[in-house]
Write an enzyme that holds these catalytic residues in place. Sequence first.
Site, mmCIF file in Angstrom:
data_model
loop_
_atom_site.group_PDB
_atom_site.id
_atom_site.type_symbol
_atom_site.label_atom_id
_atom_site.label_comp_id
_atom_site.label_asym_id
_atom_site.label_seq_id
_atom_site.Cartn_x
_atom_site.Cartn_y
_atom_site.Cartn_z
ATOM 1 N N GLU A 89 -11.696 41.625 1.234
ATOM 2 C CA GLU A 89 -12.820 41.523 0.940
ATOM 3 C C GLU A 89 -14.066 42.317 2.093
ATOM 4 O O GLU A 89 -13.255 43.001 2.736
ATOM 5 C CB GLU A 89 -12.649 39.865 1.565
ATOM 6 C CG GLU A 89 -12.363 39.242 3.561
ATOM 7 C CD GLU A 89 -12.504 37.646 3.156
ATOM 8 O OE1 GLU A 89 -10.914 37.377 2.110
ATOM 9 O OE2 GLU A 89 -13.700 37.245 4.046
ATOM 10 N N CYS A 102 -20.086 45.858 4.669
ATOM 11 C CA CYS A 102 -19.121 45.337 4.889
ATOM 12 C C CYS A 102 -17.294 45.916 4.739
ATOM 13 O O CYS A 102 -17.611 44.909 3.918
ATOM 14 C CB CYS A 102 -19.512 43.443 5.551
ATOM 15 S SG CYS A 102 -18.481 42.938 6.592
ATOM 16 N N CYS A 109 -4.585 41.086 9.695
ATOM 17 C CA CYS A 109 -4.778 41.762 11.223
ATOM 18 C C CYS A 109 -3.498 41.233 11.576
ATOM 19 O O CYS A 109 -2.998 40.476 11.503
ATOM 20 C CB CYS A 109 -5.803 41.054 11.476
ATOM 21 S SG CYS A 109 -6.261 42.518 12.929
ATOM 22 N N CYS A 113 -6.424 36.359 16.575
ATOM 23 C CA CYS A 113 -8.048 35.954 17.962
ATOM 24 C C CYS A 113 -7.725 33.928 17.115
ATOM 25 O O CYS A 113 -7.979 34.005 15.811
ATOM 26 C CB CYS A 113 -9.434 36.980 16.845
ATOM 27 S SG CYS A 113 -9.464 38.233 17.784
ATOM 28 N N CYS A 116 -10.159 33.591 14.117
ATOM 29 C CA CYS A 116 -10.538 34.376 12.955
ATOM 30 C C CYS A 116 -9.807 33.733 11.580
ATOM 31 O O CYS A 116 -8.781 33.930 11.928
ATOM 32 C CB CYS A 116 -10.443 35.580 13.159
ATOM 33 S SG CYS A 116 -10.725 37.035 12.240
ATOM 34 N N CYS A 335 -15.250 36.366 8.110
ATOM 35 C CA CYS A 335 -13.866 37.144 8.338
ATOM 36 C C CYS A 335 -12.986 36.302 7.480
ATOM 37 O O CYS A 335 -12.323 35.865 7.891
ATOM 38 C CB CYS A 335 -13.326 38.019 9.839
ATOM 39 S SG CYS A 335 -14.758 38.470 10.569
HETATM 40 N N1 SAH Z 1 -11.259 43.492 14.460
HETATM 41 C C1 SAH Z 1 -12.806 43.373 14.388
HETATM 42 C C2 SAH Z 1 -13.760 44.342 13.449
HETATM 43 C C3 SAH Z 1 -13.509 42.151 12.108
HETATM 44 S S1 SAH Z 1 -14.568 41.160 12.830
HETATM 45 C C4 SAH Z 1 -13.226 43.155 15.950
HETATM 46 O O1 SAH Z 1 -12.582 42.464 16.284
HETATM 47 O O2 SAH Z 1 -14.461 43.281 16.283
HETATM 48 C C5 SAH Z 1 -16.315 41.082 12.743
HETATM 49 C C6 SAH Z 1 -16.701 39.690 14.435
HETATM 50 O O3 SAH Z 1 -16.804 39.139 13.703
HETATM 51 C C7 SAH Z 1 -15.796 39.901 15.574
HETATM 52 O O4 SAH Z 1 -16.711 40.160 16.411
HETATM 53 C C8 SAH Z 1 -15.342 39.036 15.049
HETATM 54 O O5 SAH Z 1 -14.944 39.109 16.364
HETATM 55 C C9 SAH Z 1 -16.117 38.263 14.438
HETATM 56 N N2 SAH Z 1 -15.030 36.996 14.114
HETATM 57 C C10 SAH Z 1 -13.871 36.982 13.333
HETATM 58 N N3 SAH Z 1 -13.849 35.682 12.808
HETATM 59 C C11 SAH Z 1 -15.278 34.476 12.983
HETATM 60 C C12 SAH Z 1 -15.990 33.147 12.340
HETATM 61 N N4 SAH Z 1 -15.274 33.164 12.860
HETATM 62 N N5 SAH Z 1 -17.808 32.853 12.725
HETATM 63 C C13 SAH Z 1 -18.658 34.083 14.173
HETATM 64 N N6 SAH Z 1 -17.759 35.824 14.153
HETATM 65 C C14 SAH Z 1 -16.563 35.600 13.465
#
Ligand code: SAH
Length: 346
Positions: A89, A102, A109, A113, A116, A335
């Site tokens: 996406e 973006c 991935c 996390c 996410c 994400c």
């Molecule tokens: N893998 C990379 C880039 C992808 S995520 C990273 O970890 O930076 C882009 C940003 O969105 C990251 O800061 C991630 O921690 C955050 N993110 C992911 N899921 C989220 C959510 N549900 N709400 C808010 N931020 C989120």
Amino acid sequence: MKEILQDLSLEELGALVLSLGEKKFRASQLWRGLMQGKKISDITDLPKAFKAKLLERFEDEPLKIAETLTSSDGTEKYLFELADGNIVEGVFMRYKYGNTQCVSTQVGCRMSCAFCASGLNGLIRNLTAGEILCQILAINARHGGTLEKRAVTNVVLMGSGEPLDNYDNVVKFLKNVSAEGGICISPRNISLSTCGIVPKMYELADEGIPVNLTVSLHNADDEERARVMPVAKAYKIADILKACDYYFQKTGRRYIFEYSLIEGENADREHAERLAALLKGRPCHVNLIRLNEVKERALSGAGEKEAYRFLGVLERAGLSATLRRRTGADIGGACGQLRASRLKGE
Ligand code: SAH
């Protein structure tokens, strides 16, 4: 799957064209056509026989827009289908200074996390440099952008995937997207976001592509950070900060920390004070965002009041910080959300 022509640099296209018995100038025509987001078969100034040869080996359309959702705030979310049927996406956001795209760097991935949606099914595969680039080319063309007047002016590597876990393809993408004569987006208008893979941060600093480095921090304490980010067990915050210093020294670019505010986890005054103490005096900026709730994950975003209080603590400590709007929350802006619901057939 066939090969992807958009993986190649202009120089590599030159060698390919010669190896196929064509004149060198065909490479520039081909490069221009591809950079305009065209399929090989739609590039009109190339001989038919040459295109037929290319199509035996290369995908005509490595990526297509499978679905578009438009938010009430103007943000657009896309599902892209790759040649092998996988989907990733992307999000297109309009700002006063330009439009930001973006992009995703991996299908899925492997960082897992806790908040996410991208890692819900683990890593499926890396995207190639061309597949990352094609996301931008497709959206630029869709919005009537050309190479002279781009509709996509800024790029953030914040879609699904961990860019530094797909290092070689991402670096190749960064070179091609910023190359002269192509879509030519300056590294200064590109942000790469990482969960903090320290050795690769050093490598990137030495690469000579001065993109904005963004680190997803989400906590100032290693142990607490590891509760939501398993990668924190491998890389300590102190080492991440050293790598950021090196990045600054090498590129002169201020770095950015992402901090998603999670209710009951990292959003109270004490956490704000700890973050302020950690980052005080550094050439950095802090981007706060209230967590976008993900159905499959049992975490909630902090309230608006708590978020502003957190911001206030950082500002009073002299840090540069902003609380970001949650753009596109009504269309699964966070994400991996959209892909996750598509995979479940919702
Ligand atoms: N893998 C990379 C880039 C992808 S995520 C990273 O970890 O930076 C882009 C940003 O969105 C990251 O800061 C991630 O921690 C955050 N993110 C992911 N899921 C989220 C959510 N549900 N709400 C808010 N931020 C989120």
